[in-house]
Design a protein around this motif. Structure first.
Motif, PDB file in Angstrom:
ATOM      1  N   ILE A 198      31.729  69.114  56.858  1.00  0.00           N
ATOM      2  CA  ILE A 198      31.034  68.360  55.811  1.00  0.00           C
ATOM      3  C   ILE A 198      29.550  68.734  55.800  1.00  0.00           C
ATOM      4  CG2 ILE A 198      30.355  66.052  55.051  1.00  0.00           C
ATOM      5  CD1 ILE A 198      32.971  65.017  56.294  1.00  0.00           C
ATOM      6  N   GLY A 199      28.973  68.865  56.997  1.00  0.00           N
ATOM      7  CA  GLY A 199      27.562  69.214  57.087  1.00  0.00           C
ATOM      8  C   GLY A 199      27.243  70.557  56.469  1.00  0.00           C
ATOM      9  N   ASP A 200      28.089  71.559  56.725  1.00  0.00           N
ATOM     10  CA  ASP A 200      27.860  72.885  56.152  1.00  0.00           C
ATOM     11  C   ASP A 200      28.022  72.866  54.632  1.00  0.00           C
ATOM     12  OD1 ASP A 200      27.238  74.060  58.540  1.00  0.00           O
ATOM     13  OD2 ASP A 200      29.257  74.826  58.927  1.00  0.00           O
ATOM     14  N   ALA A 201      28.941  72.038  54.150  1.00  0.00           N
ATOM     15  CA  ALA A 201      29.126  71.923  52.696  1.00  0.00           C
ATOM     16  C   ALA A 201      27.880  71.344  52.043  1.00  0.00           C
ATOM     17  CB  ALA A 201      30.343  71.062  52.393  1.00  0.00           C
ATOM     18  N   ILE A 202      27.287  70.339  52.677  1.00  0.00           N
ATOM     19  CA  ILE A 202      26.071  69.731  52.131  1.00  0.00           C
ATOM     20  C   ILE A 202      24.919  70.731  52.151  1.00  0.00           C
ATOM     21  CG2 ILE A 202      24.315  67.955  52.537  1.00  0.00           C
ATOM     22  CD1 ILE A 202      26.588  66.121  53.469  1.00  0.00           C
ATOM     23  N   LYS A 203      24.876  71.566  53.177  1.00  0.00           N
ATOM     24  CA  LYS A 203      23.826  72.585  53.225  1.00  0.00           C
ATOM     25  C   LYS A 203      23.975  73.576  52.078  1.00  0.00           C
ATOM     26  CE  LYS A 203      23.429  72.201  58.240  1.00  0.00           C
ATOM     27  NZ  LYS A 203      23.706  72.846  59.542  1.00  0.00           N
ATOM     28  N   GLN A 204      25.206  73.798  51.627  1.00  0.00           N
ATOM     29  CA  GLN A 204      25.439  74.655  50.464  1.00  0.00           C
ATOM     30  C   GLN A 204      24.890  74.004  49.204  1.00  0.00           C
ATOM     31  OE1 GLN A 204      27.402  77.680  49.862  1.00  0.00           O
ATOM     32  NE2 GLN A 204      27.143  78.063  52.044  1.00  0.00           N
ATOM     33  N   ASN A 205      25.098  72.685  49.080  1.00  0.00           N
ATOM     34  CA  ASN A 205      24.625  71.972  47.897  1.00  0.00           C
ATOM     35  C   ASN A 205      24.471  70.484  48.222  1.00  0.00           C
ATOM     36  OD1 ASN A 205      23.972  70.948  45.417  1.00  0.00           O
ATOM     37  ND2 ASN A 205      25.942  71.388  44.450  1.00  0.00           N
ATOM     38  N   PRO A 206      23.248  70.016  48.497  1.00  0.00           N
ATOM     39  CA  PRO A 206      23.033  68.607  48.838  1.00  0.00           C
ATOM     40  C   PRO A 206      23.460  67.629  47.751  1.00  0.00           C
ATOM     41  CG  PRO A 206      21.124  69.914  49.440  1.00  0.00           C
ATOM     42  CD  PRO A 206      22.020  70.816  48.635  1.00  0.00           C
ATOM     43  N   GLU A 207      23.642  68.103  46.514  1.00  0.00           N
ATOM     44  CA  GLU A 207      24.038  67.211  45.421  1.00  0.00           C
ATOM     45  C   GLU A 207      25.431  66.605  45.625  1.00  0.00           C
ATOM     46  OE1 GLU A 207      22.508  65.963  42.538  1.00  0.00           O
ATOM     47  OE2 GLU A 207      20.827  66.601  43.744  1.00  0.00           O
ATOM     48  N   ILE A 208      26.238  67.211  46.487  1.00  0.00           N
ATOM     49  CA  ILE A 208      27.599  66.674  46.690  1.00  0.00           C
ATOM     50  C   ILE A 208      27.571  65.369  47.474  1.00  0.00           C
ATOM     51  CG2 ILE A 208      28.572  69.005  46.619  1.00  0.00           C
ATOM     52  CD1 ILE A 208      29.104  68.701  49.656  1.00  0.00           C
ATOM     53  N   ILE A 209      26.428  64.995  48.012  1.00  0.00           N
ATOM     54  CA  ILE A 209      26.314  63.730  48.741  1.00  0.00           C
ATOM     55  C   ILE A 209      26.785  62.570  47.873  1.00  0.00           C
ATOM     56  CG2 ILE A 209      24.601  62.056  49.563  1.00  0.00           C
ATOM     57  CD1 ILE A 209      23.169  64.331  50.950  1.00  0.00           C
ATOM     58  N   GLN A 210      26.443  62.593  46.601  1.00  0.00           N
ATOM     59  CA  GLN A 210      26.833  61.514  45.699  1.00  0.00           C
ATOM     60  C   GLN A 210      28.354  61.388  45.611  1.00  0.00           C
ATOM     61  OE1 GLN A 210      24.915  59.250  44.223  1.00  0.00           O
ATOM     62  NE2 GLN A 210      26.709  58.258  43.330  1.00  0.00           N
ATOM     63  N   ILE A 211      29.036  62.514  45.498  1.00  0.00           N
ATOM     64  CA  ILE A 211      30.499  62.503  45.401  1.00  0.00           C
ATOM     65  C   ILE A 211      31.112  62.017  46.712  1.00  0.00           C
ATOM     66  CG2 ILE A 211      32.556  63.936  45.050  1.00  0.00           C
ATOM     67  CD1 ILE A 211      30.814  65.782  43.324  1.00  0.00           C
ATOM     68  N   LEU A 212      30.583  62.496  47.826  1.00  0.00           N
ATOM     69  CA  LEU A 212      31.091  62.066  49.135  1.00  0.00           C
ATOM     70  C   LEU A 212      30.907  60.566  49.317  1.00  0.00           C
ATOM     71  CD1 LEU A 212      29.659  64.971  51.340  1.00  0.00           C
ATOM     72  CD2 LEU A 212      32.003  64.729  50.513  1.00  0.00           C
ATOM     73  N   SER A 213      29.771  60.054  48.894  1.00  0.00           N
ATOM     74  CA  SER A 213      29.498  58.615  49.021  1.00  0.00           C
ATOM     75  C   SER A 213      30.472  57.793  48.187  1.00  0.00           C
ATOM     76  CB  SER A 213      28.063  58.309  48.597  1.00  0.00           C
ATOM     77  OG  SER A 213      27.133  58.934  49.449  1.00  0.00           O
ATOM     78  N   GLU A 214      30.759  58.270  46.986  1.00  0.00           N
ATOM     79  CA  GLU A 214      31.684  57.538  46.116  1.00  0.00           C
ATOM     80  C   GLU A 214      33.079  57.425  46.716  1.00  0.00           C
ATOM     81  OE1 GLU A 214      31.467  59.676  42.455  1.00  0.00           O
ATOM     82  OE2 GLU A 214      29.500  58.856  41.915  1.00  0.00           O
ATOM     83  N   GLU A 215      33.460  58.392  47.538  1.00  0.00           N
ATOM     84  CA  GLU A 215      34.772  58.365  48.197  1.00  0.00           C
ATOM     85  C   GLU A 215      34.690  57.810  49.619  1.00  0.00           C
ATOM     86  OE1 GLU A 215      37.555  58.859  46.808  1.00  0.00           O
ATOM     87  OE2 GLU A 215      36.906  59.772  44.922  1.00  0.00           O
ATOM     88  N   ASN A 216      33.527  57.240  49.961  1.00  0.00           N
ATOM     89  CA  ASN A 216      33.307  56.691  51.302  1.00  0.00           C
ATOM     90  C   ASN A 216      33.602  57.701  52.402  1.00  0.00           C
ATOM     91  OD1 ASN A 216      32.437  54.031  50.632  1.00  0.00           O
ATOM     92  ND2 ASN A 216      34.541  53.511  50.086  1.00  0.00           N
ATOM     93  N   ILE A 217      33.197  58.936  52.180  1.00  0.00           N
ATOM     94  CA  ILE A 217      33.349  59.985  53.178  1.00  0.00           C
ATOM     95  C   ILE A 217      32.072  60.034  54.024  1.00  0.00           C
ATOM     96  CG2 ILE A 217      33.547  62.477  53.534  1.00  0.00           C
ATOM     97  CD1 ILE A 217      35.317  62.563  51.022  1.00  0.00           C
ATOM     98  N   ASP A 218      32.225  59.833  55.307  1.00  0.00           N
ATOM     99  CA  ASP A 218      31.091  59.757  56.226  1.00  0.00           C
ATOM    100  C   ASP A 218      30.479  61.139  56.431  1.00  0.00           C
ATOM    101  OD1 ASP A 218      29.288  59.339  58.231  1.00  0.00           O
ATOM    102  OD2 ASP A 218      30.753  58.737  59.745  1.00  0.00           O
ATOM    103  N   PHE A 219      29.299  61.347  55.856  1.00  0.00           N
ATOM    104  CA  PHE A 219      28.641  62.647  55.995  1.00  0.00           C
ATOM    105  C   PHE A 219      27.487  62.597  56.989  1.00  0.00           C
ATOM    106  CE2 PHE A 219      26.365  60.505  52.576  1.00  0.00           C
ATOM    107  CZ  PHE A 219      25.046  60.718  52.911  1.00  0.00           C
ATOM    108  N   CYS A 220      27.116  61.390  57.447  1.00  0.00           N
ATOM    109  CA  CYS A 220      25.985  61.326  58.377  1.00  0.00           C
ATOM    110  C   CYS A 220      26.468  61.516  59.810  1.00  0.00           C
ATOM    111  CB  CYS A 220      25.198  60.033  58.200  1.00  0.00           C
ATOM    112  SG  CYS A 220      26.146  58.522  58.356  1.00  0.00           S
ATOM    113  N   CYS A 221      27.204  60.550  60.344  1.00  0.00           N
ATOM    114  CA  CYS A 221      27.721  60.705  61.710  1.00  0.00           C
ATOM    115  C   CYS A 221      28.941  61.619  61.749  1.00  0.00           C
ATOM    116  CB  CYS A 221      28.073  59.339  62.291  1.00  0.00           C
ATOM    117  SG  CYS A 221      26.638  58.271  62.526  1.00  0.00           S
ATOM    118  N   GLY A 222      29.624  61.759  60.609  1.00  0.00           N
ATOM    119  CA  GLY A 222      30.827  62.590  60.575  1.00  0.00           C
ATOM    120  C   GLY A 222      30.607  63.965  59.989  1.00  0.00           C
ATOM    121  N   GLY A 223      29.358  64.436  60.003  1.00  0.00           N
ATOM    122  CA  GLY A 223      29.030  65.718  59.381  1.00  0.00           C
ATOM    123  C   GLY A 223      29.686  66.924  60.020  1.00  0.00           C
TER     124      GLY A 223
END
Length: 214
Positions: A8-33
């Motif tokens: 998940i962390g590497d995906a966000i590094k590709q495009n930080p804009e996906i954070i919004q989509i991950l948040s909407e699906e309650n996908i943990d990108f901070c501790c679960g990166g």
């Protein structure tokens, strides 16, 4: 390009804009990166290929300066974290604290129990964050800059604790939805709690998945 076998962390590094989509699906990108996208999507019972396609179609924009922050050197990133996240979150925490005390007093008759539970969880989180920030600024970050190492396991464990408290706050506030009879302060406070959650998620991501790997 984002792939299903990326973390998940590497995906966000590709495009930080996906954070919004991950948040909407309650996908943990901070501790679960560090988790692999495919594994998380399978757990969520989401169609992997469709979701990855959705992520790749998300336009690249500036997401709260996250993209620039990801590419900062170690010293500048620490400075960014302190000035952009520590200071912002401390200010929000103080405003939320005052507002919740006021709300408990004003709305005790109809919402006293739920507000008391929210305040208890919030104060527990506050009691974790204030010494955590001080320890990072006075000990962990200077050690990292001078020695190239800090106790990342301890820091990550502290991040996990805060992450769990945020999940509890989200549940107890009904996803930060104020009651229909809530006043403007009620609405403002719940909005601030949501903004605090979002900021902490980005903050922890930058530490766990970017800073600690530099």
């Amino acid at each position: 390009m984002i792939t299903k076998n990326m973390s998940i962390g590497d995906a966000i590094k590709q495009n930080p804009e996906i954070i919004q989509i991950l948040s909407e699906e309650n996908i943990d990108f901070c501790c679960g990166g560090n988790r692999v996208l495919k594994d998380v999507l399978d757990e969520k019972k989401l169609d992997v290929d469709s979701f990855i396609d959705l992520l790749n179609r998300q336009p690249k924009k500036q997401y709260s300066n996250m993209e620039d922050a990801i590419h900062l050197n170690r010293e500048d990133l620490i400075d960014y974290i302190i000035k952009t996240h520590h200071m912002t979150e401390l200010n929000m925490i103080e405003e939320i604290d005052k507002n919740l005390q006021k709300l408990i007093h004003v709305h005790y008759q109809h919402h006293g129990q739920e507000l008391s539970h929210i305040y208890e969880v919030f104060m527990t989180m506050k009691s974790h964050l204030i010494p955590h920030f001080a320890k990072e600024e006075k000990s962990d970050f200077p050690d990292f800059l001078s020695k190239g190492y800090a106790d990342f396991d301890e820091l990550k464990a502290e991040h996990e604790q805060v992450g769990e408290l945020l999940k509890t706050l989200e549940r107890k506030t009904n996803d930060y939805t104020p009651p229909s009879d809530g006043c403007l302060t009620y609405k403002r406070t719940f909005q601030l709690l949501k903004e605090l959650q979002d900021d902490i998620h980005q903050h922890i991501f930058l530490e766990n998945s970017v800073l600690f790997l530099k």
